[in-house]
Design a protein around this motif. Structure first.
Motif, PDB file in Angstrom:
ATOM      1  N   ARG A 120       0.879  -1.216   0.038  1.00  0.00           N
ATOM      2  CA  ARG A 120      -0.066  -0.011   0.010  1.00  0.00           C
ATOM      3  C   ARG A 120       0.800   1.396  -0.091  1.00  0.00           C
ATOM      4  N   SER A 121       2.007   1.499   0.771  1.00  0.00           N
ATOM      5  CA  SER A 121       2.471   2.563   1.107  1.00  0.00           C
ATOM      6  C   SER A 121       3.971   2.645   0.187  1.00  0.00           C
ATOM      7  N   GLY A 122       4.502   1.684  -0.070  1.00  0.00           N
ATOM      8  CA  GLY A 122       5.696   1.594  -1.075  1.00  0.00           C
ATOM      9  C   GLY A 122       6.918   1.779  -0.160  1.00  0.00           C
ATOM     10  N   VAL A 123       6.614   1.317   1.335  1.00  0.00           N
ATOM     11  CA  VAL A 123       7.595   1.578   2.034  1.00  0.00           C
ATOM     12  C   VAL A 123       8.237  -0.022   2.097  1.00  0.00           C
ATOM     13  N   ARG A 124       9.594  -0.183   2.036  1.00  0.00           N
ATOM     14  CA  ARG A 124      10.142  -1.558   2.394  1.00  0.00           C
ATOM     15  C   ARG A 124      10.168  -1.919   3.771  1.00  0.00           C
ATOM     16  N   VAL A 125       9.399  -3.111   3.831  1.00  0.00           N
ATOM     17  CA  VAL A 125       9.374  -3.653   5.208  1.00  0.00           C
ATOM     18  C   VAL A 125      10.084  -4.750   5.321  1.00  0.00           C
ATOM     19  N   ASP A 126      11.289  -4.836   6.247  1.00  0.00           N
ATOM     20  CA  ASP A 126      12.007  -6.014   6.713  1.00  0.00           C
ATOM     21  C   ASP A 126      11.427  -6.681   7.910  1.00  0.00           C
ATOM     22  N   MET A 127      11.050  -7.787   7.798  1.00  0.00           N
ATOM     23  CA  MET A 127      10.610  -8.726   9.044  1.00  0.00           C
ATOM     24  C   MET A 127      11.326  -9.653   9.598  1.00  0.00           C
ATOM     25  N   VAL A 128      11.808  -9.769  10.729  1.00  0.00           N
ATOM     26  CA  VAL A 128      12.715 -10.621  11.401  1.00  0.00           C
ATOM     27  C   VAL A 128      11.826 -11.168  12.641  1.00  0.00           C
ATOM     28  N   LEU A 129      11.063 -12.496  12.387  1.00  0.00           N
ATOM     29  CA  LEU A 129       9.948 -12.827  13.401  1.00  0.00           C
ATOM     30  C   LEU A 129      10.312 -14.199  13.982  1.00  0.00           C
ATOM     31  N   GLU A 130      10.379 -14.290  15.209  1.00  0.00           N
ATOM     32  CA  GLU A 130      10.691 -15.576  15.881  1.00  0.00           C
ATOM     33  C   GLU A 130       9.044 -15.948  16.388  1.00  0.00           C
ATOM     34  N   ASN A 131       9.143 -17.283  16.436  1.00  0.00           N
ATOM     35  CA  ASN A 131       7.842 -17.949  16.830  1.00  0.00           C
ATOM     36  C   ASN A 131       7.599 -17.481  18.358  1.00  0.00           C
ATOM     37  N   VAL A 132       6.524 -17.142  18.773  1.00  0.00           N
ATOM     38  CA  VAL A 132       6.330 -16.707  20.056  1.00  0.00           C
ATOM     39  C   VAL A 132       5.144 -17.822  20.739  1.00  0.00           C
ATOM     40  N   ASN A 133       5.231 -17.741  22.023  1.00  0.00           N
ATOM     41  CA  ASN A 133       4.446 -18.615  23.027  1.00  0.00           C
ATOM     42  C   ASN A 133       3.451 -17.626  23.657  1.00  0.00           C
ATOM     43  N   LEU A 134       2.449 -16.957  23.251  1.00  0.00           N
ATOM     44  CA  LEU A 134       1.682 -16.075  23.863  1.00  0.00           C
ATOM     45  C   LEU A 134       0.190 -16.300  23.884  1.00  0.00           C
ATOM     46  N   ASP A 135      -0.630 -15.917  24.967  1.00  0.00           N
ATOM     47  CA  ASP A 135      -2.031 -16.088  24.774  1.00  0.00           C
ATOM     48  C   ASP A 135      -2.501 -15.105  23.991  1.00  0.00           C
ATOM     49  N   GLU A 136      -3.923 -15.414  23.541  1.00  0.00           N
ATOM     50  CA  GLU A 136      -4.741 -14.508  22.193  1.00  0.00           C
ATOM     51  C   GLU A 136      -4.371 -13.010  22.661  1.00  0.00           C
ATOM     52  N   SER A 137      -4.712 -12.675  23.943  1.00  0.00           N
ATOM     53  CA  SER A 137      -4.817 -11.233  24.290  1.00  0.00           C
ATOM     54  C   SER A 137      -3.376 -10.738  23.930  1.00  0.00           C
ATOM     55  N   ARG A 138      -2.275 -11.153  24.307  1.00  0.00           N
ATOM     56  CA  ARG A 138      -1.236 -10.566  24.244  1.00  0.00           C
ATOM     57  C   ARG A 138      -0.641 -10.799  22.776  1.00  0.00           C
ATOM     58  N   GLN A 139      -1.126 -11.816  22.027  1.00  0.00           N
ATOM     59  CA  GLN A 139      -0.862 -11.638  20.488  1.00  0.00           C
ATOM     60  C   GLN A 139      -1.674 -10.539  19.793  1.00  0.00           C
ATOM     61  N   LEU A 140      -2.616 -10.325  20.524  1.00  0.00           N
ATOM     62  CA  LEU A 140      -3.567  -9.178  19.854  1.00  0.00           C
ATOM     63  C   LEU A 140      -2.926  -7.786  20.329  1.00  0.00           C
ATOM     64  N   SER A 141      -2.439  -7.602  21.411  1.00  0.00           N
ATOM     65  CA  SER A 141      -1.716  -6.504  21.812  1.00  0.00           C
ATOM     66  C   SER A 141      -0.462  -6.233  20.773  1.00  0.00           C
ATOM     67  N   ILE A 142       0.220  -7.147  20.663  1.00  0.00           N
ATOM     68  CA  ILE A 142       1.567  -6.909  19.716  1.00  0.00           C
ATOM     69  C   ILE A 142       1.032  -6.683  18.174  1.00  0.00           C
ATOM     70  N   TYR A 143      -0.123  -7.467  17.872  1.00  0.00           N
ATOM     71  CA  TYR A 143      -0.589  -6.959  16.447  1.00  0.00           C
ATOM     72  C   TYR A 143      -0.910  -5.786  16.473  1.00  0.00           C
ATOM     73  N   ARG A 144      -1.676  -5.135  17.356  1.00  0.00           N
ATOM     74  CA  ARG A 144      -2.297  -3.861  17.316  1.00  0.00           C
ATOM     75  C   ARG A 144      -1.051  -2.960  17.465  1.00  0.00           C
ATOM     76  N   MET A 145      -0.141  -3.171  18.183  1.00  0.00           N
ATOM     77  CA  MET A 145       1.167  -2.187  18.576  1.00  0.00           C
ATOM     78  C   MET A 145       1.806  -2.078  16.997  1.00  0.00           C
ATOM     79  N   VAL A 146       2.168  -3.392  16.221  1.00  0.00           N
ATOM     80  CA  VAL A 146       2.720  -3.287  14.847  1.00  0.00           C
ATOM     81  C   VAL A 146       1.764  -2.663  14.090  1.00  0.00           C
ATOM     82  N   GLN A 147       0.541  -2.806  14.161  1.00  0.00           N
ATOM     83  CA  GLN A 147      -0.536  -2.091  13.215  1.00  0.00           C
ATOM     84  C   GLN A 147      -0.640  -0.522  13.247  1.00  0.00           C
TER      85      GLN A 147
END
Ligand SMILES: Nc1ncnc2c1ncn2[C@@H]1O[C@H](COP(=O)(O)OP(=O)(O)O)[C@@H](O)[C@H]1O
Ligand SMILES: [Mg+2]
Length: 456
Positions: A336-363
């Motif tokens: 959408r924006s044309g900005v290059r996004v590098d992603m280095v993502l490790e698998n994490v072990n979190l409950d759903e609400s924490r996952q949502l928190s991280i998702y919202r933060m990145v969003q």
């Protein structure tokens, strides 16, 4: 009020101290003057006594000289007489000086002078008779009682004068003793007053200090109460914010499900109907074309619905997990924006609400980069540790001053609240021209909750 009272007390002890010092000075000065006067008087009286004694001695010397001369008629025997006569005049003059302004002594001195004059006249006359060769007459003068009587008077008057001098002497000595006593008592009193003033000063200083302390304590209590109140209010506001975020997420989830189930079913049914119609109207190309157009519209509607649903509640989160959802988010943002996004993502072990928190933060971070950063590159890094995970979103854009964020904006504040409500910490680093870096640390488990064994 209290302070003013204490200040006036302090002023009083100062006044008392000054008064004591003044009194001490006065007593000292008075004593000094009186003693000086008494010393001068002692000196005067001693001189007077000495002069009277010398006078008596001179008269005796003169008498001895007179008798020697009369017996021998030799001039050498007159010498003591002549010397004594000169001395007598000197001593009389000195005594006159010393008795100035003292009527009693002047009176005594006048009497003494009289008798002296007579005695001297008697001696002078007898000597003159001897000189003129009239020895019988001179012996006659000698044998009369006149000289002896005058001598007795002279002794009496001299004794009176000596007594007067002695009286003055002892009076002056008493005066000195009195002055010394006065100084002694005065100094003792002033020292006592000084000590009292000092004691009062100390006591009032102590009172002032303890009043200050009480005031400080009262202030501290008030401050503590206020802080307690602020803490309680902040906690309840934080709770409210958490609740609102939860409600929002729940409602978004509900809306997403409704859209998916109801609108999705409607759109899918409509698409099926169009497909059926299309097969029946194969010989009417015009209608087929219109139906084709309708199919495209329906496809766009279905895509729009999916986007809205994803936005409301990322279904990928529960279906594919956090890492995949973030990858999708990053890719879509980049497209959408044309900005290059590098992603280095490790698998994490979190409950759903924490996952949502991280998702919202990145969003929210990516949205901000798109809106404000003017960046060409961005990076999202998710790392997994034993007890916590870290998320970092950074860009190489223009950055901003973190001290001056408009109070009307809530993206970063909401992010911080989410992270802290989950027991984590958010660090925002940015300055104009150097890009922005957001780092969040989230404990892997809710505070106080035991780690579920074998949870994945
Ligand atoms: N990545 C970024 N680059 C530059 N400025 C940013 C960035 N992120 C946030 N900001 C600045 O911080 C402000 C606050 O952001 P935010 O709290 O998300 O509020 P909002 O997005 O509603 O303006 C923004 O108005 C912007 O000026
Ligand atoms: Mg924002």
């Amino acid at each position: 009020m209290l302070r003013r009272w204490l200040a006036s007390k302090l002023a009083w002890s100062l006044v008392l101290g000054l008064l004591a010092a003044g009194t001490l000075l006065t007593i000292n000065e008075t004593g000094y003057r009186q003693s000086s006067r008494a010393l001068a008087e002692i000196s005067r009286a001693q001189q007077a006594r000495f002069a009277v004694t010398m006078l008596q001695q001179n008269v005796l010397d003169a008498e001895t000289g007179q008798r020697g001369y009369m017996l021998t008629s030799e001039a050498i025997y007159r010498e003591p007489y002549d010397n004594a006569i000169k001395q007598i005049d000197l001593h009389l003059a000195r005594l006159r000086e010393l008795s100035a302004g003292r009527p009693l002594e002047q009176q005594g001195l006048a009497n003494l002078s009289n008798h002296l004059s007579r005695k001297l006249a008697e001696m002078d006359m007898s000597l003159r008779l001897v000189s003129s060769g009239n020895e019988d007459a001179s012996r006659f003068v000698l044998t009369t009682d006149v000289g002896r009587e005058e001598m007795v008077r002279i002794r009496e008057e001299s004794a009176k004068l000596v007594k007067l001098s002695n009286d003055s002497l002892s009076q002056a000595q008493q005066q000195i003793a009195r002055s010394m006593l006065l100084s002694r008592v005065g100094i003792a009193l002033v020292v006592a007053a000084g000590l009292l003033a000092f004691f009062l000063y100390l006591r009032q200083g102590e009172a002032l200090r303890s009043a200050n302390e009480r005031q400080q304590q009262a202030l501290q209590r008030e401050r503590n109460l206020l802080e307690q109140e602020v803490r309680e209010r902040t906690a309840s506001l934080a709770e409210l914010a958490t609740h609102l975020q939860d409600v929002r997420e729940t409602e978004r989830g509900f809306l997403a499900r409704e859209l998916h189930d109801e609108l999705g079913a409607l759109l899918t049914a409509a698409k099926l109907d169009v497909a059926r119609l299309k097969s029946r109207l194969a010989d009417a190309p015009d209608a087929v074309q219109r139906l084709q157009h309708l199919t495209e519209l329906l496809n766009s509607g279905i895509a729009l619905k999916r986007r809205i649903i994803e936005d409301l509640r990322p279904s990928s989160l529960s279906n594919l997990g956090l890492v995949a959802s973030l990858e999708i988010l990053g890719r879509e943002f980049s497209d959408r924006s044309g900005v290059r996004v590098d992603m280095v993502l490790e698998n994490v072990n979190l409950d759903e609400s924490r996952q949502l928190s991280i998702y919202r933060m990145v969003q929210e971070s990516l949205t901000n980069i798109g809106k404000y950063a003017q960046a060409s590159e961005a990076a999202v890094v998710l790392k997994n540790y034993d007890n916590h995970v870290t998320v970092e979103v950074s860009d190489n854009g223009k950055g901003f001053d973190t001290q001056f964020v408009r109070p009307s904006t809530h993206g970063l504040a909401g992010m911080r609240h989410r992270v802290e409500a989950a027991g984590g910490k958010l660090l925002i680093q940015s300055s104009e021209g150097t890009g922005t870096r957001l780092q969040a640390m989230l404990p892997a488990h809710a505070p106080g909750s035991a780690r579920a064994p074998g949870a994945s």
